[in-house]
Design a protein around this motif. Structure first.
Motif, PDB file in Angstrom:
ATOM      1  N   VAL B 267       0.904  -1.119   0.095  1.00 52.21           N
ATOM      2  CA  VAL B 267      -0.079   0.053  -0.077  1.00 52.21           C
ATOM      3  C   VAL B 267       1.173   1.129  -0.039  1.00 52.21           C
ATOM      4  O   VAL B 267       1.490   1.578   1.054  1.00 52.21           O
ATOM      5  CB  VAL B 267      -0.779   0.048   1.136  1.00 52.21           C
ATOM      6  CG1 VAL B 267      -1.719   1.189   1.188  1.00 52.21           C
ATOM      7  CG2 VAL B 267      -1.766  -1.281   1.338  1.00 52.21           C
ATOM      8  N   PRO B 268       1.108   1.904  -1.156  1.00 51.91           N
ATOM      9  CA  PRO B 268       2.267   2.864  -1.391  1.00 51.91           C
ATOM     10  C   PRO B 268       1.711   4.186  -0.409  1.00 51.91           C
ATOM     11  O   PRO B 268       0.625   4.591  -0.332  1.00 51.91           O
ATOM     12  CB  PRO B 268       2.279   3.146  -2.791  1.00 51.91           C
ATOM     13  CG  PRO B 268       1.366   1.998  -3.555  1.00 51.91           C
ATOM     14  CD  PRO B 268       0.555   1.501  -2.380  1.00 51.91           C
ATOM     15  N   THR B 269       2.659   4.597   0.300  1.00 52.81           N
ATOM     16  CA  THR B 269       2.692   5.963   0.965  1.00 52.81           C
ATOM     17  C   THR B 269       3.736   7.028   0.563  1.00 52.81           C
ATOM     18  O   THR B 269       4.752   6.693   0.588  1.00 52.81           O
ATOM     19  CB  THR B 269       2.598   5.736   2.237  1.00 52.81           C
ATOM     20  OG1 THR B 269       3.757   4.841   2.934  1.00 52.81           O
ATOM     21  CG2 THR B 269       1.545   4.739   2.816  1.00 52.81           C
ATOM     22  N   GLU B 270       3.402   8.112   0.772  1.00 49.79           N
ATOM     23  CA  GLU B 270       4.107   9.373   0.511  1.00 49.79           C
ATOM     24  C   GLU B 270       4.972   9.561   1.665  1.00 49.79           C
ATOM     25  O   GLU B 270       6.126   9.802   1.833  1.00 49.79           O
ATOM     26  CB  GLU B 270       3.470  10.401  -0.080  1.00 49.79           C
ATOM     27  CG  GLU B 270       4.292  11.953   0.048  1.00 49.79           C
ATOM     28  CD  GLU B 270       5.177  11.722  -0.956  1.00 49.79           C
ATOM     29  OE1 GLU B 270       4.991  11.094  -1.844  1.00 49.79           O
ATOM     30  OE2 GLU B 270       6.471  12.314  -0.912  1.00 49.79           O
ATOM     31  N   ASN B 271       4.422   9.722   2.902  1.00 50.65           N
ATOM     32  CA  ASN B 271       4.941   9.769   4.284  1.00 50.65           C
ATOM     33  C   ASN B 271       4.159   9.461   5.209  1.00 50.65           C
ATOM     34  O   ASN B 271       3.348   8.483   5.136  1.00 50.65           O
ATOM     35  CB  ASN B 271       5.270  11.366   4.213  1.00 50.65           C
ATOM     36  CG  ASN B 271       4.060  12.205   4.144  1.00 50.65           C
ATOM     37  OD1 ASN B 271       2.900  11.560   4.536  1.00 50.65           O
ATOM     38  ND2 ASN B 271       3.961  13.507   3.864  1.00 50.65           N
ATOM     39  N   HIS B 272       4.482  10.054   6.680  1.00 49.58           N
ATOM     40  CA  HIS B 272       3.568   9.392   7.803  1.00 49.58           C
ATOM     41  C   HIS B 272       2.264  10.158   8.067  1.00 49.58           C
ATOM     42  O   HIS B 272       1.688   9.910   9.116  1.00 49.58           O
ATOM     43  CB  HIS B 272       4.577   9.597   9.021  1.00 49.58           C
ATOM     44  CG  HIS B 272       5.784   8.642   8.853  1.00 49.58           C
ATOM     45  ND1 HIS B 272       5.674   7.297   9.139  1.00 49.58           N
ATOM     46  CD2 HIS B 272       7.004   8.953   8.656  1.00 49.58           C
ATOM     47  CE1 HIS B 272       6.896   6.823   8.990  1.00 49.58           C
ATOM     48  NE2 HIS B 272       7.853   7.925   8.683  1.00 49.58           N
ATOM     49  N   VAL B 273       2.038  11.014   7.125  1.00 52.78           N
ATOM     50  CA  VAL B 273       0.593  11.700   7.384  1.00 52.78           C
ATOM     51  C   VAL B 273      -0.480  10.897   6.862  1.00 52.78           C
ATOM     52  O   VAL B 273      -0.741  10.262   5.682  1.00 52.78           O
ATOM     53  CB  VAL B 273       0.812  13.056   6.634  1.00 52.78           C
ATOM     54  CG1 VAL B 273      -0.643  13.870   6.642  1.00 52.78           C
ATOM     55  CG2 VAL B 273       1.927  13.829   7.030  1.00 52.78           C
TER      56      VAL B 273
END
Lengths: 355, 355, 355, 355
Positions: B267-273
């Motif tokens: 599940v791709p994510t850009e960052n921790h937000v």
């Protein structure tokens, strides 16, 4: 064409000092690490093996570091107890200063650094609140600023370290200022950042326990603590700090607004790997603060360097570091005395009657 | 004490070339970007503004780059169609080479680079398969090597780009070698890495559609494609590539073993937000390949630099890049012809009768 | 062979009453919903359309419900203000009682129910703390009991409702007992469950704001509140309740032990669907308490029915419901007065001096 | 007023039969489980202990079940090999039928059930594709229908069971029709559902390995298999089935459209609990198909019951079950022969020349 570089030295080569030194050595193109100092012989030996080959001079005495030919700036990464005096000495010597948090364990000590800096407006003096340089926190801040969540009203934030079975943190507690000044200072700084530097505290209240390390009590400290900070403009920050996490470093923040919510790191992860085994699906976590915020420390060093070389304001106001200590110290006091502490309009601790 | 640095030049300043140039300029302490070349006037203008102030010479002709005084190495980041000839010219000029993937759009062309490199064992020649330098893929590989998932048996991997509404990728398709050579080459390389470089292909089969861009058909390409690769030792890799993702770059991999499974970026994510709004909880994704693998490109550049300066083997064998093209080109052919393609024991394409 | 079924009636057909009635009608094989009562004409009309066709008698007066031929048990789901008197009347009539939480908005009122029940040990009287019947909370409890996290020391729990733009909750606040008695009561009950029913409170402290609905102040209520509960045995529970969530119902709990941590619903999800669109990956949330805990209410009804038919103890001790109100009411008082409230050894509110 | 209930019997009390029996007994208010049949003595003993006390008659012979006084419907949950003959016998006896998937292991056998049902339009005959009743799949379908993802173009779906160390599945393979007919049939049905029942298959291709159980080869089966299905209208479904998962049941689906993507269960979870321990954060998974789809089976039973009692069409067309077997059997054949199989316009298997 050789670009001008910032000649910087690092004072203190403990856990954080080593990291700062390597960070300036390897990751900050516009800075040159030219010297380090530490009174500890083992740390100097480490420096001789790891830094000296890259042209870094190793000193025992901090005064010698300050006298290093061509030095422009100092990164103070020594024990908390000497942060303030080393920062002030550097300012007196005309050096720019990047000081590890907190400036000091009391408001008065912290203020001395601000006063010294105020007298030398030509110098850049910054307290390193690393989370302000983290990409996720910056993204959250920017989204909040864009109005995405309405008015930010409640902030929940925690700084939770893995349990160190060596018990090192007990000895450390004697000089750390306590769990609110040492750990929660980051969360307090986040509240000041997200709610606005001019947010005025109305009251603080805290409780704490020693779930794993009763010996902390002799230094008036606890290993788990919860604090609540009321602001005058109808906002609340509530904080949790712990030194007994099992899985890894757990630093999480929620910013709750009238139209939405932003979270940072609610379920901490080390990387993009997930492990499927009998028992379920698992992922690993950063094991310490540096593991979570490594990139933020690099950004911090780069931006501090830029502010010096470009003569632009430092990205975090120094005064803010005193306010954070003021709140942290009050929480610590509340936790130990059991008393709720209220502040008067001027931001000074008042008496209960005011409520 | 000034450390010796690798004097490197970058050929090509298109999308990837710019990134490679800035990467060597800013993030690789042991390298000095000294020159670049590009036949494109706009790209040279960009270089004059962004690189020249840091002492980088800007050339129009690649031959001039190769003649730059003191140059030791070249990063070939030009159009795929000239990768091979530029790499070979660099080798002929005695330069170390870091070549963007793929070496060429055909096996034969790719092999010429390997042959040229074989004649100059004193030079480091590496094809840049960026995922091999990604921290998550390395962590997964290390966990697999430790036996955590038993024998790896099935690998699923995908390279999926955000839809580019400009349709740039249609023109690009004419020279890219097709979606399996351009995109899936990464997934194929992962299969070779995780299953072992000596894994022999038994058959390939692929299908594709043009869900958003029918014009791709005139270049024998598709915008969505699924490929299946059978290996002789009883393993399967199955691949998906797409150019029409809505949410962001989606590069995911599963390595399925007899005792467990590892996933990378499911599940791709850009960052921790995370963003909480009416409609649910949302997180952002990297919007392109660079966004996902920026840090891997830096590691790649650092390790290539180290292998030259330390005279150690490059981290990815060059021959592997030819095998990857061989499999990618066969998948592309299968997709277009509708035929399953089988390989004989030697690894050459065989006839169906063999099955 | 026709099994004996529990003949049950439901008092009150507001939002929760309707759900309880349908739950007993459709999902509890060993119970028969035979009658309902409500003073509200619209609610009776709803019952005539939705319940009467299944053989359910609809009454205006609660006394008539109690007199319904063959009735064995009552589910009290009316307004909080009449919970206690209706429960006591049912007990007086010899009926088993499942009462919605809270028993009453004050300790004294709640205690009257416990006293009435104590006088009739032949009757089953239970207060419906739905989370005790939720599969995830039970799994977490069971894992904690197995020793998986060492000694549970800190509990963080929140009950956060979606903002109701109709402002209904303002009028509702007049009789609800306030946000700590109405919402946090669930979290308080979780603390009593996970820390042990005999955990003694040492102090409570709370703060609150009206971020979206200032009118709540006229009923001494707030729309966002944070409370901290200290227990005598060195444990802490800290709570958050809100009525302004944007994304959905957010009821989450962390149980932090000396060797590990368990979380329940840290990132709320409606189901297994994820939506990929420009802007990122999104998932939906339950929109209200029932959406999150529907299955728990069914389990609660089934287990209450079983305890009556099998004559076994009810799964949740009635006394616990009084303790929960005691803590909730103290938090509410602390929030309004600004005072920290301490309890003496006996569990009564003491004076500050004791600390 | 006693509502009319559907008198239903369950044939077969193996793993699934037991579950269906208990499901009808406990969770379907409008149905009465009146009888069961099984040739297996142990299963009858289980029924005597678990079902008979609730008034359920236990038969050895299926014919006797069909003759049970008042029986209206049968749930066929016996071995796959007798699904068709039992369904046809029930139809001949004038009973409504809910038949476990697949109707049969071949197209011809499956078609006999459709033919028998066609001759009795007064009876409800449904093949139980449980995922069509799952709340998450329904939510995804509804979102796709609303246009949220544009035109659905690629479907990835997998049915992956936990490794059964007893090796039961080897003996089972003899009569199951193979991994594509037994497991992937669900994913094929999803493709037919999401792409439209009238989607015509253009080609299928599959590969398989025996990673953990070489003995499967004697029944022409595999323990891991990948299949690709091309549809005539430019869509692709690609499937993975496995019998060796370590962590739990992993049934996941992606529906990829021209404007977005929907996923169902990409990271499987048992509940809302997360476990934090040294080594990371972990969550558990359902351990089998029933664990994942329990609620869907209840919905299936309720809706089948409703369609009989209300005389409305069954929610899943019976013909669809034959198409699914046709595709599954072709994939199985492709996996074993190594040949890609193409279909002509009529949907029959054609020859390669057509391409």
């Amino acid at each position: 064409m050789a670009a001008v570089k910032l000649q910087i030295g690092v004072a203190g080569l403990g856990r954080m000092g080593k990291r700062h030194a390597l960070n300036f050595l390897q990751n900050v193109p516009r800075a040159s690490l030219v010297a380090v100092s530490t009174p500890d012989a083992d740390e100097r030996q480490w420096a001789k093996e790891n830094l000296a080959p890259h042209g870094v001079t190793v000193y025992e005495k901090y005064a010698d570091l300050l006298s290093h030919q061509g030095l422009s700036a100092v990164c103070v990464a020594s024990a908390t107890a000497v942060h303030a005096e080393q920062a002030i000495a550097a300012i007196a010597a005309g050096k720019h200063v990047l000081c590890e948090k907190p400036l000091g364990i009391s408001v008065d000590i912290s203020q001395t650094v601000v006063d010294a800096a105020a007298a030398r407006p030509d110098l850049k003096v910054m307290c390193g609140f690393s989370r302000r340089f983290d990409a996720s926190y910056r993204d959250a801040y920017s989204k909040m600023q864009s109005g995405m969540i309405g008015r930010p009203s409640v902030l929940r934030s925690q700084t939770c370290d893995v349990l160190d079975p060596s018990g090192f943190f007990v000895a450390y507690a004697e000089f750390s200022g306590g769990i609110f000044v040492d750990c929660s200072i980051h969360d307090i700084d986040l509240a000041l950042w997200f709610f606005g530097e001019d947010a005025k505290v109305r009251s603080v209240h805290a409780v704490g326990i020693t779930a794993v390390e009763p010996d902390l009590r002799k230094y008036n400290d606890r290993d788990n603590a919860v604090g609540v900070v009321e602001f005058n403009d109808g906002r609340i920050a509530y904080l949790y700090a712990s030194r007994m996490m099992a899985a890894g470093q757990e630093d999480a923040t929620e910013i709750i607004g009238t139209k939405g919510k932003l979270t940072v790191n609610m379920v901490p992860t080390e990387n993009h790997v997930r492990i499927y085994q009998p028992g379920g699906i698992r992922h690993e976590l950063p094991q310490n603060y540096w593991g979570r915020f490594r990139a933020a420390f690099t950004t911090e060093a780069i931006e501090f360097t830029d502010s010096v070389l470009n003569d632009t304001p430092v990205p975090v106001k120094l005064e803010s570091a005193v306010t954070a200590v003021r709140i942290g110290a009050a929480l610590q006091k509340s936790m130990i005395t059991g008393e709720k502490i209220v502040f008067d309009e001027s931001g000074s601790e008042g008496d209960r009657a005011r409520l």
